[in-house]
Design a protein around this motif. Sequence first.
Motif, short mmCIF file in Angstrom:
data_model
loop_
_atom_site.label_atom_id
_atom_site.label_comp_id
_atom_site.label_asym_id
_atom_site.label_seq_id
_atom_site.Cartn_x
_atom_site.Cartn_y
_atom_site.Cartn_z
N PHE A 77 0.82 -1.36 0.23
CA PHE A 77 -0.14 0.07 0.05
C PHE A 77 0.79 1.36 -0.07
CE2 PHE A 77 -3.23 -3.03 2.25
CZ PHE A 77 -4.10 -3.00 1.09
N GLU A 78 1.80 1.30 0.89
CA GLU A 78 2.69 2.57 1.14
C GLU A 78 3.24 2.87 -0.21
OE1 GLU A 78 1.38 1.23 5.05
OE2 GLU A 78 2.28 0.23 3.42
N GLU A 79 3.84 1.92 -0.73
CA GLU A 79 4.60 1.88 -1.90
C GLU A 79 3.82 2.30 -3.20
OE1 GLU A 79 8.23 1.74 -4.42
OE2 GLU A 79 7.70 1.80 -2.31
N SER A 80 2.54 1.94 -3.31
CA SER A 80 1.92 2.36 -4.36
C SER A 80 1.39 3.99 -4.23
CB SER A 80 0.32 1.72 -4.39
OG SER A 80 -0.40 1.93 -3.33
N GLY A 81 1.40 4.49 -2.84
CA GLY A 81 1.23 5.94 -2.84
C GLY A 81 2.28 6.65 -3.01
N ARG A 82 3.56 5.94 -2.73
CA ARG A 82 4.98 6.82 -2.97
C ARG A 82 5.17 6.88 -4.61
NH1 ARG A 82 6.62 4.07 1.84
NH2 ARG A 82 7.50 2.28 0.51
N LEU A 83 4.79 5.86 -5.19
CA LEU A 83 4.98 5.84 -6.83
C LEU A 83 3.78 6.84 -7.12
CD1 LEU A 83 5.92 2.10 -7.39
CD2 LEU A 83 7.31 3.84 -7.60
N ALA A 84 2.95 6.95 -6.89
CA ALA A 84 1.89 7.61 -7.47
C ALA A 84 2.17 8.91 -7.23
CB ALA A 84 0.40 7.47 -6.95
N LEU A 85 2.68 9.43 -6.07
CA LEU A 85 2.79 10.74 -5.83
C LEU A 85 4.08 11.18 -6.89
CD1 LEU A 85 5.07 12.98 -4.11
CD2 LEU A 85 2.55 13.29 -4.51
N ARG A 86 5.16 10.38 -6.65
CA ARG A 86 6.32 10.79 -7.71
C ARG A 86 5.95 10.71 -9.35
NH1 ARG A 86 9.84 13.03 -5.46
NH2 ARG A 86 9.65 14.38 -7.70
N ALA A 87 4.98 10.04 -9.64
CA ALA A 87 4.69 10.28 -11.09
C ALA A 87 3.71 11.38 -11.31
CB ALA A 87 3.77 8.92 -11.54
N LEU A 88 2.77 11.92 -10.42
CA LEU A 88 2.20 12.92 -10.37
C LEU A 88 3.09 14.20 -10.36
CD1 LEU A 88 -0.75 14.26 -10.41
CD2 LEU A 88 -0.44 14.32 -7.87
N LEU A 89 4.28 14.48 -9.60
CA LEU A 89 5.03 15.30 -9.53
C LEU A 89 5.89 15.61 -11.11
CD1 LEU A 89 6.60 15.15 -5.83
CD2 LEU A 89 5.06 16.73 -6.83
N ASP A 90 6.15 14.53 -11.54
CA ASP A 90 6.81 14.56 -12.71
C ASP A 90 5.90 15.19 -13.80
OD1 ASP A 90 8.99 13.30 -11.71
OD2 ASP A 90 8.38 11.26 -12.50
N GLN A 91 4.68 14.77 -13.88
CA GLN A 91 3.66 15.45 -14.76
C GLN A 91 3.47 16.90 -14.36
OE1 GLN A 91 -0.27 13.70 -15.46
NE2 GLN A 91 0.82 11.50 -14.79
N MET A 92 3.29 17.18 -13.33
CA MET A 92 3.31 18.84 -12.53
C MET A 92 4.38 19.64 -13.03
SD MET A 92 1.24 18.01 -9.05
CE MET A 92 1.89 19.63 -8.59
N GLN A 93 5.45 18.92 -13.03
CA GLN A 93 6.86 19.52 -13.35
C GLN A 93 6.97 19.48 -15.00
OE1 GLN A 93 9.56 17.49 -10.81
NE2 GLN A 93 8.56 18.44 -8.87
N GLY A 94 6.27 18.94 -15.66
CA GLY A 94 6.17 19.03 -17.08
C GLY A 94 7.49 17.88 -17.78
N SER A 95 7.69 17.06 -16.91
CA SER A 95 8.66 16.18 -17.30
C SER A 95 7.91 15.17 -18.31
CB SER A 95 9.14 15.02 -16.14
OG SER A 95 9.78 16.09 -15.34
N PRO A 96 8.44 14.86 -19.60
CA PRO A 96 7.75 14.17 -20.62
C PRO A 96 7.69 12.57 -19.99
CG PRO A 96 10.03 14.63 -21.27
CD PRO A 96 9.67 15.57 -20.13
N THR A 97 6.65 12.01 -20.18
CA THR A 97 6.48 10.62 -19.49
C THR A 97 5.28 10.00 -20.46
OG1 THR A 97 5.96 9.28 -17.68
CG2 THR A 97 4.88 11.40 -17.76
N ALA A 98 5.66 8.73 -20.52
CA ALA A 98 4.49 7.83 -21.04
C ALA A 98 3.64 7.46 -20.22
CB ALA A 98 5.34 6.43 -21.54
N ARG A 99 2.21 7.28 -20.91
CA ARG A 99 1.17 6.93 -19.80
C ARG A 99 1.36 5.38 -19.30
NH1 ARG A 99 1.34 11.37 -19.28
NH2 ARG A 99 -0.36 13.15 -19.64
N ARG A 100 2.43 5.13 -18.41
CA ARG A 100 2.61 3.87 -18.03
C ARG A 100 1.81 3.48 -16.99
NH1 ARG A 100 6.68 7.05 -16.50
NH2 ARG A 100 7.31 7.17 -14.16
N THR A 101 1.83 2.21 -16.81
CA THR A 101 1.13 1.43 -15.83
C THR A 101 2.28 0.58 -15.00
OG1 THR A 101 -0.94 1.22 -16.87
CG2 THR A 101 -0.57 -0.35 -15.03
N THR A 102 2.51 0.88 -13.74
CA THR A 102 3.41 0.25 -12.99
C THR A 102 2.76 -0.90 -11.84
OG1 THR A 102 4.75 2.18 -12.56
CG2 THR A 102 4.89 0.47 -10.89
N VAL A 103 3.12 -2.13 -12.26
CA VAL A 103 2.40 -3.14 -11.60
C VAL A 103 3.31 -3.49 -10.48
CG1 VAL A 103 1.51 -5.51 -11.65
CG2 VAL A 103 1.46 -3.83 -13.70
#
Length: 330
Positions: free
Chosen positions: A293-319
């Motif tokens: 659970f905690e890891e999923s929250g950490r990874l989601a926040l990291r991915a969101l910050l990348d988007q907010m900061q304009g970093s180009p990123t593929a619409r990937r799914t992390t399993v």
Amino acid sequence: MTDKITIYDVAARAGVSISTVSLVLNSPTRVRQATRERVLVAADELGFVPKADAVTRARKGVGRIGVIAPFSSYPSFSRRLGGVLTAIGAEALEVVVFDQPSAASAASPLLSSLPITRRLDGLIIMGVPLEESVVERLRAQRLPTVVIDSPRPRFEAVVTDDEAGGELVARHLLHRGHRRLGYMGEAQRSHAYVSPSESRLAGFRRVVGAGLPDEAVRLVPHDVAQARAATHELLDLADPPTAIFAHDDILAGGVLAAARDRGLAVPDGLAVVGFDDSDLAQALDLTTVRQPFEESGRLALRALLDQMQGSPTARRTTVLDLDLVVRATT
């Protein structure tokens, strides 16, 4: 210009009063779904932005993200939120938490209106299925969004493999010698999406095959008492299961209560497996599937910050991986 579109224009396009538009924007649960959707569609078509939001959108950002999840119904989401908060660390961000009471329905008044009525720089959606109209609205508003456990192709997602979790449980119970099995799942209000309960059942059934007849599957609301009553139905079958896999630890608690009602020893009389590895599972000494659970929250926040900061990123799914935690109930 969108900033010249007013609430009066939206009301005229939707054929409602301005007070109804105001309710949709500020208290969406007080408006019938059909009317609410008509107002939101009109706002989308006109490119309407509430005046306060227009001001904030002209700035670089407001330093605020939203997290929406069924917190009041599923305590496990608090652990995911804990992962988000840990990952924020020194980031100058405010987290606004929105409670969506049910994960069993794709209809969410709050989520439908959220993109155009809340001043947010980004959004994390946990365990809430997304209707296509909501997807379109989030995309149109260009609100950075990451989803957890309800993946959609156009959003970055962090998920666990629920089917693999069901397979883990099935192999474990077969190894323990069980051949008559049962499944206690969560009933869904909509089948427009594949729920975690359905995915866990699919994985479980793929391994056990004929060991899980249709009459040995029960779908109930997310409630201990309902799971308890449905377990009695399973135990009344001509060939009752010797082991039951429950969608989560809460429902597994209901299964254990029914076993106690019958005087069945666990695991010799009835084996029980849950899902989540919650505090309840540890207290009940319950065999269960552990989610990160905690890891999923950490990874989601990291991915969101990348988007907010304009970093180009593929619409990937992390399993994320799952683990079976074997305790006294099997």
